[in-house]
Design a protein around this motif. Structure first.
Motif, mmCIF file in Angstrom:
data_model
loop_
_atom_site.group_PDB
_atom_site.id
_atom_site.type_symbol
_atom_site.label_atom_id
_atom_site.label_comp_id
_atom_site.label_asym_id
_atom_site.label_seq_id
_atom_site.Cartn_x
_atom_site.Cartn_y
_atom_site.Cartn_z
ATOM 1 N N CYS A 97 11.574 -4.507 7.246
ATOM 2 C CA CYS A 97 11.463 -3.270 8.019
ATOM 3 C C CYS A 97 10.511 -3.374 9.203
ATOM 4 O O CYS A 97 10.300 -2.390 9.896
ATOM 5 N N SER A 98 9.910 -4.523 9.468
ATOM 6 C CA SER A 98 8.943 -4.591 10.549
ATOM 7 C C SER A 98 8.856 -5.992 11.119
ATOM 8 O O SER A 98 9.416 -6.947 10.576
ATOM 9 N N LEU A 99 8.156 -6.124 12.233
ATOM 10 C CA LEU A 99 7.926 -7.401 12.885
ATOM 11 C C LEU A 99 6.441 -7.719 12.835
ATOM 12 O O LEU A 99 5.599 -6.895 13.173
ATOM 13 N N LEU A 100 6.114 -8.924 12.389
ATOM 14 C CA LEU A 100 4.730 -9.379 12.345
ATOM 15 C C LEU A 100 4.544 -10.413 13.436
ATOM 16 O O LEU A 100 5.183 -11.464 13.424
ATOM 17 N N TYR B 81 6.032 -1.545 13.835
ATOM 18 C CA TYR B 81 7.016 -0.743 13.101
ATOM 19 C C TYR B 81 7.465 0.389 14.021
ATOM 20 O O TYR B 81 6.708 1.320 14.287
ATOM 21 N N VAL B 82 8.699 0.284 14.538
ATOM 22 C CA VAL B 82 9.255 1.242 15.491
ATOM 23 C C VAL B 82 8.293 1.367 16.681
ATOM 24 O O VAL B 82 8.133 0.420 17.444
ATOM 25 N N ASP B 83 7.599 2.501 16.830
ATOM 26 C CA ASP B 83 6.682 2.666 17.961
ATOM 27 C C ASP B 83 5.220 2.692 17.511
ATOM 28 O O ASP B 83 4.343 3.185 18.208
ATOM 29 N N LYS C 114 -6.935 4.638 9.400
ATOM 30 C CA LYS C 114 -7.237 5.487 8.249
ATOM 31 C C LYS C 114 -5.977 6.091 7.639
ATOM 32 O O LYS C 114 -5.941 6.378 6.445
ATOM 33 N N PHE C 115 -4.956 6.269 8.461
ATOM 34 C CA PHE C 115 -3.736 6.927 7.996
ATOM 35 C C PHE C 115 -2.570 6.421 8.838
ATOM 36 O O PHE C 115 -2.639 6.451 10.070
ATOM 37 N N LEU C 116 -1.504 5.942 8.193
ATOM 38 C CA LEU C 116 -0.355 5.421 8.923
ATOM 39 C C LEU C 116 0.913 5.625 8.111
ATOM 40 O O LEU C 116 1.003 5.188 6.961
ATOM 41 N N LEU C 117 1.891 6.307 8.716
ATOM 42 C CA LEU C 117 3.201 6.506 8.103
ATOM 43 C C LEU C 117 3.105 7.087 6.689
ATOM 44 O O LEU C 117 3.810 6.684 5.773
#
Length: 363
Positions: free
Chosen positions: A18-21, A38-40, A72-75
């Motif tokens: 689901c993401s690019l590293l 991840y997306v934007d 601190k907070f993501l998705l």
């Protein structure tokens, strides 16, 4: 993808589901910056603050970005730090889920699913003449609830089996399915602050557990294969899927092959990150037949249909990357992702996974 170099900076890309590293190295290769896309959303970390600042400045010149400072907070995932480590949880998301389900006053459940519960499809009931369990007239609430629970499994592997089971009945859910989904919410209510614990102490040991519950699905008779991977004391990867197997040994061996495939990917990732992993990596299984097949892949008539897996695992063993070991069923961590457990065994394995509830822990 081949590495690219620009003005003394070399980048390597690793794709997950689901993401690019993006891993950025300096010219000398001594320092690095890691950018997860991840997306934007961008998550940036690295070995030196100055290098992180330089990469952020470069990105600001190329794109219009908003810097949210320390993570601190993501998705929907809350990141809590202490001197001992980091906890990833979704307590805000789960609290909103409980309110939306109207279960703020409900009694918490001790396990995600009842120990002896057997959920069946409408087709299975019709074939066996069962009529007591009625089909829901409006399936939208059930679909919405299970969809929300699926997102909660990001930091809650303890509900993965229950949610995976419930997601099989999205097209024609019954009353029993809705009651089972409600029980998962009541279980989450009793452990709102629980999350994945990432230990801060340096580690170099990967440990894996794999397990398969042969023909476990009563509707399709597919096997459920799972694996759990820990880096030191930190849970870093887990997965479950259904597969078709002719025997329990084949199901266990397919689970082991899936685990080895993930290990191979992780080793290449750790190599780019400059992390030395101790080899061989031990894979714990409670299937002696799968372990014997991995150590001595005799391709007789009964194993020709899994010939690729039979070559794949021994090759990795000979290369010194992995090794197999027997573990008693009571200590099999992957069990929590594969089957219904009693309350005592559920709590025992949950502690082994290092799942910590911030509502009750000082960490």
């Amino acid at each position: 993808m081949e590495p690219k170099t620009y003005k003394g900076i070399t980048s390597h890309r690793f794709y997950s589901e689901c993401s690019l590293l993006l891993i950025i190295h300096t010219k000398k290769g001594e320092d690095l910056v890691i950018v997860i896309v991840y997306v934007d959303y961008l998550l940036i970390t690295g070995s030196k603050t100055q290098l992180i600042t330089k990469v952020k400045a470069c990105l600001h010149r190329q794109f219009k970005l908003k810097d949210l400072c320390e993570l601190k907070f993501l998705l929907g995932i809350e990141v809590l730090r202490s001197s001992e480590g980091t906890i990833l949880n979704q307590r805000k998301y789960i609290l909103e889920l409980i309110v939306d389900a109207g279960l703020t006053g409900a009694k918490p459940a001790s396990t995600p699913m009842e120990y002896n519960l057997r959920l069946t499809s409408v087709e299975h009931d019709q074939a066996n003449g069962y009529t007591a369990d009625v089909v829901l007239h409006d399936i939208t609430p059930y679909q919405r609830l299970v969809g929300k629970l699926l997102y909660a499994t990001i930091t809650r592997p303890d509900i993965s089996y229950a949610v995976q089971t419930l997601s099989q009945f999205m097209q024609s859910p019954k009353k029993s399915h809705m009651e089972a989904a409600t029980r998962v919410i009541r279980y989450l209510k009793g452990s709102v602050g629980q999350g994945v614990w990432l230990h801060s102490e340096p580690a170099n040991i990967l440990t894996c557990w794999c397990y398969s519950d042969w023909a476990a699905c009563p509707n399709t008779r597919r096997s459920i294969t799972r694996y759990v991977i820990k880096f030191g004391e930190s849970l870093v990867s887990w997965k479950s899927k259904q597969s078709v197997s002719r025997s329990s040994a084949e199901a266990e061996y397919k689970s082991m092959a899936s685990t080895v495939s993930k290990i191979t990917w992780l080793l290449s990732l750790f190599k780019e990150l400059g992390v030395d992993v101790q080899l061989p990596i031990i894979i714990f299984s409670d299937s002696k037949s799968a372990i014997q097949l991995a150590d001595n892949p005799v391709l007789h008539e009964r194993t020709k249909h899994i010939e690729i897996d039979c070559h794949f695992i021994p090759d990795r063993i000979k290369a010194g990357e992995v090794d197999t070991a027997y573990v008693h069923t009571q200590q099999q961590l992957a069990d929590i992702l594969t089957k219904r457990l009693s309350q005592v065994q559920h709590v025992h394995l949950l502690g082994k996974l290092r799942e910590i509830n911030v509502m009750y822990s000082s960490a």
